[in-house]
Motif scaffolding. Structure first.
Motif, PDB file in Angstrom:
ATOM      1  N   ALA A 181      52.192  41.981  32.224  1.00  0.00           N
ATOM      2  CA  ALA A 181      51.269  41.507  31.183  1.00  0.00           C
ATOM      3  C   ALA A 181      51.697  42.010  29.808  1.00  0.00           C
ATOM      4  CB  ALA A 181      49.846  41.953  31.500  1.00  0.00           C
ATOM      5  N   ALA A 182      52.127  43.267  29.739  1.00  0.00           N
ATOM      6  CA  ALA A 182      52.611  43.808  28.462  1.00  0.00           C
ATOM      7  C   ALA A 182      53.874  43.069  28.020  1.00  0.00           C
ATOM      8  CB  ALA A 182      52.885  45.300  28.594  1.00  0.00           C
ATOM      9  N   GLY A 183      54.741  42.735  28.955  1.00  0.00           N
ATOM     10  CA  GLY A 183      55.951  41.981  28.628  1.00  0.00           C
ATOM     11  C   GLY A 183      55.631  40.602  28.089  1.00  0.00           C
ATOM     12  N   VAL A 184      54.632  39.946  28.677  1.00  0.00           N
ATOM     13  CA  VAL A 184      54.217  38.622  28.189  1.00  0.00           C
ATOM     14  C   VAL A 184      53.678  38.737  26.767  1.00  0.00           C
ATOM     15  CG1 VAL A 184      52.531  36.763  28.515  1.00  0.00           C
ATOM     16  CG2 VAL A 184      53.791  37.641  30.474  1.00  0.00           C
ATOM     17  N   THR A 185      52.883  39.770  26.514  1.00  0.00           N
ATOM     18  CA  THR A 185      52.343  39.986  25.166  1.00  0.00           C
ATOM     19  C   THR A 185      53.466  40.214  24.159  1.00  0.00           C
ATOM     20  OG1 THR A 185      50.316  40.917  26.070  1.00  0.00           O
ATOM     21  CG2 THR A 185      50.820  41.439  23.779  1.00  0.00           C
ATOM     22  N   LEU A 186      54.433  41.043  24.523  1.00  0.00           N
ATOM     23  CA  LEU A 186      55.564  41.291  23.627  1.00  0.00           C
ATOM     24  C   LEU A 186      56.360  40.015  23.386  1.00  0.00           C
ATOM     25  CD1 LEU A 186      56.792  44.752  24.943  1.00  0.00           C
ATOM     26  CD2 LEU A 186      55.748  44.280  22.729  1.00  0.00           C
ATOM     27  N   ALA A 187      56.551  39.212  24.431  1.00  0.00           N
ATOM     28  CA  ALA A 187      57.302  37.957  24.288  1.00  0.00           C
ATOM     29  C   ALA A 187      56.566  36.983  23.388  1.00  0.00           C
ATOM     30  CB  ALA A 187      57.550  37.339  25.661  1.00  0.00           C
TER      31      ALA A 187
ATOM     32  N   GLY B  21      53.800  30.368  34.717  1.00  0.00           N
ATOM     33  CA  GLY B  21      52.532  30.133  35.406  1.00  0.00           C
ATOM     34  C   GLY B  21      51.384  29.958  34.430  1.00  0.00           C
ATOM     35  N   ASP B  22      51.354  30.818  33.412  1.00  0.00           N
ATOM     36  CA  ASP B  22      50.315  30.704  32.379  1.00  0.00           C
ATOM     37  C   ASP B  22      50.424  29.369  31.648  1.00  0.00           C
ATOM     38  OD1 ASP B  22      49.543  33.256  33.094  1.00  0.00           O
ATOM     39  OD2 ASP B  22      50.314  34.219  31.276  1.00  0.00           O
ATOM     40  N   MET B  23      51.658  28.971  31.349  1.00  0.00           N
ATOM     41  CA  MET B  23      51.876  27.702  30.653  1.00  0.00           C
ATOM     42  C   MET B  23      51.449  26.527  31.536  1.00  0.00           C
ATOM     43  SD  MET B  23      52.675  25.912  28.088  1.00  0.00           S
ATOM     44  CE  MET B  23      53.547  26.911  26.939  1.00  0.00           C
TER      45      MET B  23
ATOM     46  N   HIS C  42      44.688  21.345  29.839  1.00  0.00           N
ATOM     47  CA  HIS C  42      44.728  20.441  28.696  1.00  0.00           C
ATOM     48  C   HIS C  42      44.823  18.985  29.169  1.00  0.00           C
ATOM     49  CE1 HIS C  42      45.252  19.646  24.439  1.00  0.00           C
ATOM     50  NE2 HIS C  42      46.223  18.822  24.751  1.00  0.00           N
ATOM     51  N   LEU C  43      45.646  18.737  30.169  1.00  0.00           N
ATOM     52  CA  LEU C  43      45.806  17.371  30.666  1.00  0.00           C
ATOM     53  C   LEU C  43      44.561  16.887  31.400  1.00  0.00           C
ATOM     54  CD1 LEU C  43      49.513  17.363  31.846  1.00  0.00           C
ATOM     55  CD2 LEU C  43      48.536  16.238  29.848  1.00  0.00           C
TER      56      LEU C  43
ATOM     57  N   GLN D 176      51.017  15.636  23.853  1.00  0.00           N
ATOM     58  CA  GLN D 176      50.060  16.737  23.971  1.00  0.00           C
ATOM     59  C   GLN D 176      50.678  17.919  24.719  1.00  0.00           C
ATOM     60  OE1 GLN D 176      46.584  15.090  25.729  1.00  0.00           O
ATOM     61  NE2 GLN D 176      45.874  14.176  23.828  1.00  0.00           N
ATOM     62  N   ARG D 177      51.484  17.649  25.725  1.00  0.00           N
ATOM     63  CA  ARG D 177      52.156  18.717  26.468  1.00  0.00           C
ATOM     64  C   ARG D 177      53.111  19.463  25.541  1.00  0.00           C
ATOM     65  NH1 ARG D 177      53.582  16.293  31.891  1.00  0.00           N
ATOM     66  NH2 ARG D 177      54.546  14.881  30.478  1.00  0.00           N
ATOM     67  N   HIS D 178      53.831  18.726  24.713  1.00  0.00           N
ATOM     68  CA  HIS D 178      54.765  19.332  23.764  1.00  0.00           C
ATOM     69  C   HIS D 178      54.002  20.181  22.752  1.00  0.00           C
ATOM     70  CE1 HIS D 178      57.539  19.404  20.280  1.00  0.00           C
ATOM     71  NE2 HIS D 178      58.403  19.656  21.236  1.00  0.00           N
ATOM     72  N   THR D 179      52.867  19.681  22.286  1.00  0.00           N
ATOM     73  CA  THR D 179      52.035  20.434  21.347  1.00  0.00           C
ATOM     74  C   THR D 179      51.538  21.726  21.989  1.00  0.00           C
ATOM     75  OG1 THR D 179      51.339  18.394  20.282  1.00  0.00           O
ATOM     76  CG2 THR D 179      49.955  20.326  19.919  1.00  0.00           C
ATOM     77  N   CYS D 180      51.163  21.655  23.254  1.00  0.00           N
ATOM     78  CA  CYS D 180      50.678  22.837  23.980  1.00  0.00           C
ATOM     79  C   CYS D 180      51.793  23.872  24.102  1.00  0.00           C
ATOM     80  CB  CYS D 180      50.183  22.413  25.358  1.00  0.00           C
ATOM     81  SG  CYS D 180      49.414  23.722  26.292  1.00  0.00           S
ATOM     82  N   ALA D 181      53.008  23.445  24.391  1.00  0.00           N
ATOM     83  CA  ALA D 181      54.141  24.368  24.517  1.00  0.00           C
ATOM     84  C   ALA D 181      54.469  25.012  23.178  1.00  0.00           C
ATOM     85  CB  ALA D 181      55.360  23.631  25.061  1.00  0.00           C
ATOM     86  N   ARG D 182      54.411  24.236  22.100  1.00  0.00           N
ATOM     87  CA  ARG D 182      54.695  24.810  20.782  1.00  0.00           C
ATOM     88  C   ARG D 182      53.640  25.813  20.374  1.00  0.00           C
ATOM     89  NH1 ARG D 182      55.866  19.918  16.891  1.00  0.00           N
ATOM     90  NH2 ARG D 182      53.700  19.755  17.366  1.00  0.00           N
ATOM     91  N   SER D 183      52.414  25.632  20.807  1.00  0.00           N
ATOM     92  CA  SER D 183      51.345  26.547  20.432  1.00  0.00           C
ATOM     93  C   SER D 183      51.482  27.902  21.121  1.00  0.00           C
ATOM     94  CB  SER D 183      49.979  25.949  20.744  1.00  0.00           C
ATOM     95  OG  SER D 183      49.791  25.875  22.133  1.00  0.00           O
ATOM     96  N   ALA D 184      52.342  28.004  22.140  1.00  0.00           N
ATOM     97  CA  ALA D 184      52.541  29.270  22.854  1.00  0.00           C
ATOM     98  C   ALA D 184      53.314  30.267  22.017  1.00  0.00           C
ATOM     99  CB  ALA D 184      53.261  29.030  24.171  1.00  0.00           C
ATOM    100  N   GLY D 185      53.908  29.835  20.950  1.00  0.00           N
ATOM    101  CA  GLY D 185      54.624  30.749  20.061  1.00  0.00           C
ATOM    102  C   GLY D 185      56.095  30.875  20.429  1.00  0.00           C
ATOM    103  N   PRO D 186      56.742  31.948  19.957  1.00  0.00           N
ATOM    104  CA  PRO D 186      58.180  32.090  20.122  1.00  0.00           C
ATOM    105  C   PRO D 186      58.612  32.381  21.550  1.00  0.00           C
ATOM    106  CG  PRO D 186      57.263  34.064  19.137  1.00  0.00           C
ATOM    107  CD  PRO D 186      56.165  33.045  19.205  1.00  0.00           C
TER     108      PRO D 186
END
Length: 113
Positions: free
Chosen positions: A23-29, A73-75, A82-83, A98-108
């Motif tokens: 979970a900490a790794g996901v937050t850092l990512a 998994g989170d994505m 969303h779908l 919409q799927r592409h928008t959702c992926a971009r909203s996940a950040g870097p």
């Protein structure tokens, strides 16, 4: 007589350390991209010694694989939710957008070099 003070612990104690490290790794990512996931940084976020992290992940690659798996998994959950909100009568191109928008909203976290 010496007065005993209650100890306050700012470190991780008991529980599922492996999940806490992931979970900490996901937050850092999410905050800094894949290059921000480093064993020492993850251990620092959780509040354990780096050796504790090595007990669960022998290499940085193993940690990054676990973080990537959790992130995928989170994505997938976010995309599914969303779908589900999209009316089935909408065209497929709209769902892809919409799927592409959702992926971009996940950040870097999901950017590629």
């Amino acid at each position: 007589m010496v007065e005993k003070r209650p100890r306050t612990r700012a470190t991780y104690h008991h529980g599922d350390l492996r999940s806490a490290l992931i979970a900490a790794g996901v937050t850092l990512a999410r905050d800094g991209g894949p290059q921000a996931v480093v064993l020492r940084a993850v251990a620092r976020v959780v509040g354990v010694a780096p050796n504790s992290a090595y007990g669960h992940f022998s290499t940085l690659t193993a940690l990054k694989k676990a973080v990537a798996q959790r992130a995928r998994g989170d994505m997938a959950e976010a995309m599914s939710a969303h779908l589900d909100a999209v009316a089935p009568a909408e065209p497929l191109i709209s769902r892809r957008r919409q799927r592409h928008t959702c992926a971009r909203s996940a950040g870097p976290m999901f950017t590629t070099p």
